[in-house]
Structures are given as C-alpha cells and as structure tokens.
Design a protein around this motif. Structure first.
Motif, PDB file in Angstrom:
ATOM      1  N   ARG A  69      -1.163 -19.778  29.640  1.00  0.00           N
ATOM      2  CA  ARG A  69       0.044 -19.205  29.032  1.00  0.00           C
ATOM      3  C   ARG A  69       0.187 -19.670  27.586  1.00  0.00           C
ATOM      4  O   ARG A  69       0.451 -18.886  26.688  1.00  0.00           O
ATOM      5  CB  ARG A  69       1.287 -19.594  29.832  1.00  0.00           C
ATOM      6  N   ARG A  70      -0.014 -20.974  27.349  1.00  0.00           N
ATOM      7  CA  ARG A  70       0.114 -21.523  25.996  1.00  0.00           C
ATOM      8  C   ARG A  70      -0.956 -20.939  25.069  1.00  0.00           C
ATOM      9  O   ARG A  70      -0.676 -20.619  23.913  1.00  0.00           O
ATOM     10  CB  ARG A  70       0.019 -23.056  26.035  1.00  0.00           C
ATOM     11  N   ALA A  71      -2.168 -20.779  25.576  1.00  0.00           N
ATOM     12  CA  ALA A  71      -3.240 -20.191  24.774  1.00  0.00           C
ATOM     13  C   ALA A  71      -2.888 -18.760  24.392  1.00  0.00           C
ATOM     14  O   ALA A  71      -3.069 -18.358  23.238  1.00  0.00           O
ATOM     15  CB  ALA A  71      -4.559 -20.235  25.544  1.00  0.00           C
ATOM     16  N   ALA A  72      -2.363 -17.986  25.340  1.00  0.00           N
ATOM     17  CA  ALA A  72      -1.977 -16.599  25.058  1.00  0.00           C
ATOM     18  C   ALA A  72      -0.865 -16.561  24.015  1.00  0.00           C
ATOM     19  O   ALA A  72      -0.873 -15.710  23.122  1.00  0.00           O
ATOM     20  CB  ALA A  72      -1.548 -15.900  26.345  1.00  0.00           C
ATOM     21  N   GLU A  73       0.091 -17.485  24.119  1.00  0.00           N
ATOM     22  CA  GLU A  73       1.174 -17.562  23.123  1.00  0.00           C
ATOM     23  C   GLU A  73       0.623 -17.860  21.734  1.00  0.00           C
ATOM     24  O   GLU A  73       1.011 -17.227  20.750  1.00  0.00           O
ATOM     25  CB  GLU A  73       2.180 -18.651  23.516  1.00  0.00           C
ATOM     26  N   LEU A  74      -0.278 -18.843  21.633  1.00  0.00           N
ATOM     27  CA  LEU A  74      -0.835 -19.220  20.336  1.00  0.00           C
ATOM     28  C   LEU A  74      -1.644 -18.089  19.713  1.00  0.00           C
ATOM     29  O   LEU A  74      -1.559 -17.846  18.508  1.00  0.00           O
ATOM     30  CB  LEU A  74      -1.705 -20.466  20.470  1.00  0.00           C
ATOM     31  N   SER A  88      -0.337 -16.628  16.244  1.00  0.00           N
ATOM     32  CA  SER A  88      -1.205 -16.887  15.088  1.00  0.00           C
ATOM     33  C   SER A  88      -1.943 -15.638  14.630  1.00  0.00           C
ATOM     34  O   SER A  88      -2.474 -15.612  13.518  1.00  0.00           O
ATOM     35  CB  SER A  88      -2.218 -17.991  15.415  1.00  0.00           C
ATOM     36  N   GLU A  89      -1.986 -14.635  15.482  1.00  0.00           N
ATOM     37  CA  GLU A  89      -2.678 -13.380  15.194  1.00  0.00           C
ATOM     38  C   GLU A  89      -4.151 -13.582  14.865  1.00  0.00           C
ATOM     39  O   GLU A  89      -4.728 -12.874  14.058  1.00  0.00           O
ATOM     40  CB  GLU A  89      -1.968 -12.606  14.082  1.00  0.00           C
TER      41      GLU A  89
END
Length: 159
Positions: free
Chosen positions: A33-38, A42-43
């Motif tokens: 989840r955190r990786a997907a958010e970053l 960050s695009e």
C-alpha cells in the motif's frame, strides 16, 4: 572521463552532471500500500529500495506492483472470463496484498551506474536493455537516478 577516484581524465558528460539527485525511495519492510502511494504521489514509475541501513538493495516498479495483483488466466476463466470479472479479481487481490511487505517483489539484481560513469555509457545500457530509470549507486549508497528524461535534458543543456 574520470577514473575510479573521480579524477578527470578528459572526456564527456558524466552521470552526476544530469542525474536526479533526490530519487523516490522506499525501505524494505514497507507495505505494498505504501509503495503504491509513493509511486502515485511521486509520479515516478519506479522506486529505489533501501535496506534499514540506507544501503541500496534494488528497485520496485509500478509494473511489479500491478503484476502482483493481476489475475491469472485460470482465475479469469473461473470468474466467467469477462473483463469485469477480471477487474474484480484485480481489486480483490490488491486489497488482499495491500498490507503485505514489498520485500518479495523487489528486483534485487537491478542494473546500476556510478555517478562518475560517462553519460554515453549509461545511455547505451538504458537503450539496449529497455531501462527507463537507472539507479546511480556509489559504494552501495544510492546517490540518484538517471531517467530517459534526464538524458533528454543532457542533450538540451550539454550540446
């Protein structure tokens, strides 16, 4: 060109001249989840992965995340073989994986370059291997990334 100590030997543009010095990164043990958010915020399509001591260990791309959530052919067939069914499985797998750690998804044998490498060499590696973003690693420490956009900027500012 520079030798292994960074001494200028004459030559062209270096990776350090055009790299992105503050790359998007994540640490081992973080959740999917955190990786997907970053990645979303960050695009960038790829996060650099560091261990708990801040050493570079690999990379994690948006493709790696999506691939982990994609249903297999058998799953789609079992769901009726429809696009809507496949998408539903995708969402369910995403929810099920969201709180798992990224560690198994990390590409640990990532191709890297050094900041003192010639930009032309790095560009050839990127094009030959179809790499969009290269980690720039000096002595195990992530110091930046080199993207295809960085290569384009090099043409504008160093020609």
């Amino acid at each position: 060109m520079r030798d292994d100590r960074g001494v200028d030997l004459g030559g062209g543009v270096l990776v350090s001249d055009v790299m992105t010095a503050f790359p998007a990164y994540i640490r081992l043990g973080a959740t999917i989840r955190r990786a997907a958010e970053l990645i979303s915020v960050s695009e960038v399509g790829q996060l650099m992965v560091l261990d708990h001591d801040g050493r570079f260990v690999g990379s994690l791309s948006e493709e790696d995340l999506v691939r982990a959530m994609l249903p297999g052919f058998d799953d789609v067939t079992a769901a009726g073989g429809t696009l809507a069914g496949a998408f539903q499985i995708f969402l369910e797998r995403g929810r099920a994986l969201a709180d798992r750690v990224i560690d198994p998804l990390v590409v640990r044998d990532a191709v890297t370059v050094r900041s003192v490498d010639e930009l032309a060499r790095a560009a050839i590696v990127m094009i030959d291997r179809g790499i969009r973003r290269l980690p720039v690693v000096d002595d195990g420490t992530l110091v930046g990334t080199l993207s295809r956009a960085d290569l384009c900027r090099a043409v504008i500012y160093h020609s």
